[in-house]
Design an enzyme around this catalytic site. Sequence first.
Site, short mmCIF file in Angstrom:
data_model
loop_
_atom_site.label_atom_id
_atom_site.label_comp_id
_atom_site.label_asym_id
_atom_site.label_seq_id
_atom_site.Cartn_x
_atom_site.Cartn_y
_atom_site.Cartn_z
N THR A 148 0.82 -1.22 0.00
CA THR A 148 0.00 0.00 0.00
C THR A 148 0.85 1.27 0.00
OG1 THR A 148 -1.56 1.25 1.36
CG2 THR A 148 -0.12 -0.24 2.53
N ASP A 149 0.26 2.34 -0.49
CA ASP A 149 0.96 3.65 -0.43
C ASP A 149 1.04 4.18 1.00
OD1 ASP A 149 -1.74 4.35 -0.09
OD2 ASP A 149 -1.79 5.79 -1.74
N GLU A 150 0.22 3.60 1.91
CA GLU A 150 0.20 4.12 3.29
C GLU A 150 1.52 3.92 4.02
OE1 GLU A 150 -3.21 3.32 5.68
OE2 GLU A 150 -4.58 3.50 3.99
N LYS B 192 1.91 -3.34 7.37
CA LYS B 192 2.22 -3.54 5.95
C LYS B 192 3.68 -3.15 5.68
CE LYS B 192 -0.16 -4.60 2.96
NZ LYS B 192 -0.52 -5.94 2.42
N TYR C 1 -2.24 -0.47 10.93
CA TYR C 1 -2.33 -1.15 9.63
C TYR C 1 -1.09 -0.86 8.78
CZ TYR C 1 -3.46 -1.64 4.67
OH TYR C 1 -3.41 -1.94 3.33
P1 NAD Z 1 -9.82 -7.37 1.85
O1 NAD Z 1 -9.87 -7.04 3.28
O2 NAD Z 1 -11.01 -7.11 1.00
O3 NAD Z 1 -9.46 -8.91 1.65
C1 NAD Z 1 -8.49 -9.56 2.42
C2 NAD Z 1 -8.66 -11.06 2.18
O4 NAD Z 1 -7.64 -11.73 2.93
C3 NAD Z 1 -10.01 -11.62 2.66
O5 NAD Z 1 -10.57 -12.46 1.68
C4 NAD Z 1 -9.66 -12.41 3.92
O6 NAD Z 1 -10.51 -13.52 4.14
C5 NAD Z 1 -8.23 -12.84 3.60
N1 NAD Z 1 -7.45 -13.10 4.82
C6 NAD Z 1 -7.34 -12.30 5.91
N2 NAD Z 1 -6.55 -12.89 6.83
C7 NAD Z 1 -6.15 -14.06 6.29
C8 NAD Z 1 -5.32 -15.11 6.76
N3 NAD Z 1 -4.74 -15.07 7.96
N4 NAD Z 1 -5.10 -16.17 5.94
C9 NAD Z 1 -5.67 -16.25 4.72
N5 NAD Z 1 -6.50 -15.29 4.24
C10 NAD Z 1 -6.73 -14.21 5.01
O7 NAD Z 1 -8.55 -6.62 1.29
P2 NAD Z 1 -8.33 -5.86 -0.10
O8 NAD Z 1 -8.87 -4.49 0.00
O9 NAD Z 1 -8.73 -6.74 -1.21
O10 NAD Z 1 -6.73 -5.73 -0.08
C11 NAD Z 1 -5.92 -6.78 -0.57
C12 NAD Z 1 -4.46 -6.43 -0.36
O11 NAD Z 1 -4.17 -5.20 -1.01
C13 NAD Z 1 -4.08 -6.23 1.11
O12 NAD Z 1 -2.79 -6.77 1.30
C14 NAD Z 1 -4.05 -4.72 1.28
O13 NAD Z 1 -3.14 -4.34 2.27
C15 NAD Z 1 -3.61 -4.27 -0.09
N6 NAD Z 1 -4.08 -2.94 -0.49
C16 NAD Z 1 -5.42 -2.65 -0.51
C17 NAD Z 1 -5.85 -1.40 -0.95
C18 NAD Z 1 -7.30 -1.02 -0.99
O14 NAD Z 1 -7.60 0.13 -1.32
N7 NAD Z 1 -8.23 -1.92 -0.74
C19 NAD Z 1 -4.90 -0.45 -1.35
C20 NAD Z 1 -3.54 -0.78 -1.26
C21 NAD Z 1 -3.14 -2.03 -0.87
O1 DAU Z 2 -4.17 4.01 0.44
C1 DAU Z 2 -4.37 2.64 0.34
C2 DAU Z 2 -5.23 2.15 1.48
O2 DAU Z 2 -6.55 2.61 1.20
C3 DAU Z 2 -5.22 0.64 1.64
O3 DAU Z 2 -3.93 0.21 1.97
C4 DAU Z 2 -6.22 0.18 2.70
O4 DAU Z 2 -6.27 -1.23 2.73
C5 DAU Z 2 -7.57 0.73 2.34
O5 DAU Z 2 -8.49 0.41 3.36
C6 DAU Z 2 -7.52 2.26 2.15
O6 DAU Z 2 -7.27 2.93 3.41
P1 DAU Z 2 -8.02 4.28 3.79
O7 DAU Z 2 -7.99 4.44 5.26
O8 DAU Z 2 -7.55 5.41 2.96
O9 DAU Z 2 -9.50 3.88 3.26
P2 DAU Z 2 -10.95 4.09 3.89
O10 DAU Z 2 -11.92 3.71 2.82
O11 DAU Z 2 -11.09 3.47 5.23
O12 DAU Z 2 -11.03 5.66 4.08
C7 DAU Z 2 -10.83 6.54 2.97
C8 DAU Z 2 -10.92 7.97 3.51
O13 DAU Z 2 -12.28 8.23 3.92
C9 DAU Z 2 -10.07 8.23 4.73
O14 DAU Z 2 -9.57 9.55 4.67
C10 DAU Z 2 -11.04 8.09 5.90
C11 DAU Z 2 -12.35 8.58 5.31
N1 DAU Z 2 -13.58 7.96 5.85
C12 DAU Z 2 -13.66 6.59 5.86
C13 DAU Z 2 -14.78 5.96 6.34
C14 DAU Z 2 -14.87 4.46 6.37
C15 DAU Z 2 -14.64 8.73 6.28
O15 DAU Z 2 -14.58 9.98 6.23
N2 DAU Z 2 -15.75 8.11 6.75
C16 DAU Z 2 -15.87 6.75 6.83
O16 DAU Z 2 -16.92 6.26 7.31
#
Ligand code: NAD
Ligand code: DAU
Length: 350
Positions: free
Chosen positions: A132-134, A161, A157
Amino acid sequence: MTKSILITGGAGFIGSHCVRHFVKKYPDYPIINFDALTYAGNIESLSDVDNLPNYEFVKGDIRDAELVSSLFDKHNIDSVIHFAAESHVDRSITNPIDFVETNVLGTCTLLNVAKTKWGDNLDNKMFYHISTDEVYGSLGTTGYFVEDTPYDPRSPYSASKASSDHFVRAYHHTYGLPILISNCSNNYGPYQFPEKLIPLMINNIIKEEPLPVYGDGLNIRDWLMVTDHVEAIDVVYHQGKQGETYNIGGNNERTNLDLVHALCDLVDKKLGREEGHSRSLVTFVKDRPGHDRRYAIDAEKIKNDLGWEPRYTVEQGLEETIAWYLENTEWLAHITSGEYQKYYDKQYKS
Ligand code: NAD
Ligand code: DAU
């Protein structure tokens, strides 16, 4: 060349899109989807591909070294694309240890199995870690994250990561394990669990419930359509240079408030509601502790080296995403029954 790929977390949001893409596009690649099916995993998301001959689902935990080893043996695994993680910042603030266990210990367990099973036979092997970019921290009003921006994670989180990224690089430098890492911005699109901003807001707009915006709503995220992300992963996996990191972004920065307003207007239009109807549901709530102000990716490296660029503007992506949620109310109802309501009440109503 054929690849036998273990995709971890393939029942989650991004993982399911990646599984679908690889299973359909590469019928010669056996794809093993390995997922523990936590609250975030939903195998229904892959009902359209689960009969295909090159696809198999295995339920299990990435911390279970014995089970992972047996899968390497059984399927002759030569690549891992590792998505499995605890992925929600708010949950990491409530339960940080879960994030250490899955994201750090789980990743190390997978790395160790790959190292042990592949030994010196590293031709055609790849451990591709999705990050992630975080990990880079928070930006002010200017600047972008590049691949060598120093790590500065600020939530449990992002710290977990960042730690997993370091372990992946350590296995490369110490043991020569072939690795790739990509760090991407905020994904959105169909099949996303409604704890994240976009699907949570769409769900609440449909139900005409309050739209909880944290703090002043001026935090900025760079939105990436999940299908664009998966195409980037395909390109990195097939053409990326071993040992390298690639940043993947959408070139779509928006403040949270602008984004929520756009969602309100689009849903109102689709449902034939009066203009401005849903904007009145916006409710400013207590800010997330340690809330990162701005993320923005400089995706020049992947563009220049591998020729990938995002196709979607956020406006196009939101239109498609909203249309999908409106057409898949059953999926949404299923996912928001039971446990979800308990989580929602605890997070937003206490
Ligand atoms: P998600 O939470 O939707 O899915 C995570 C999956 O991992 C789920 O299916 C869960 O059952 C599985 N999982 C969790 N713990 C596990 C374990 N111990 N063993 C096996 N499986 C397990 O996540 P996502 O949003 O699809 O993100 C996927 C990946 O991409 C993550 O590594 C996350 O850090 C990264 N990422 C996500 C975003 C985003 O915006 N969603 C952005 C940047 C990076
Ligand atoms: O940047 C990549 C990341 O983006 C991933 O690594 C994470 O897995 C993914 O969850 C996401 O993290 P964020 O914290 O940025 O996403 P989230 O959707 O939780 O929140 C996006 C923005 O919206 C953040 O500034 C918080 C705000 N927010 C979120 C929720 C859930 C609100 O204002 N209200 C809300 O109810």
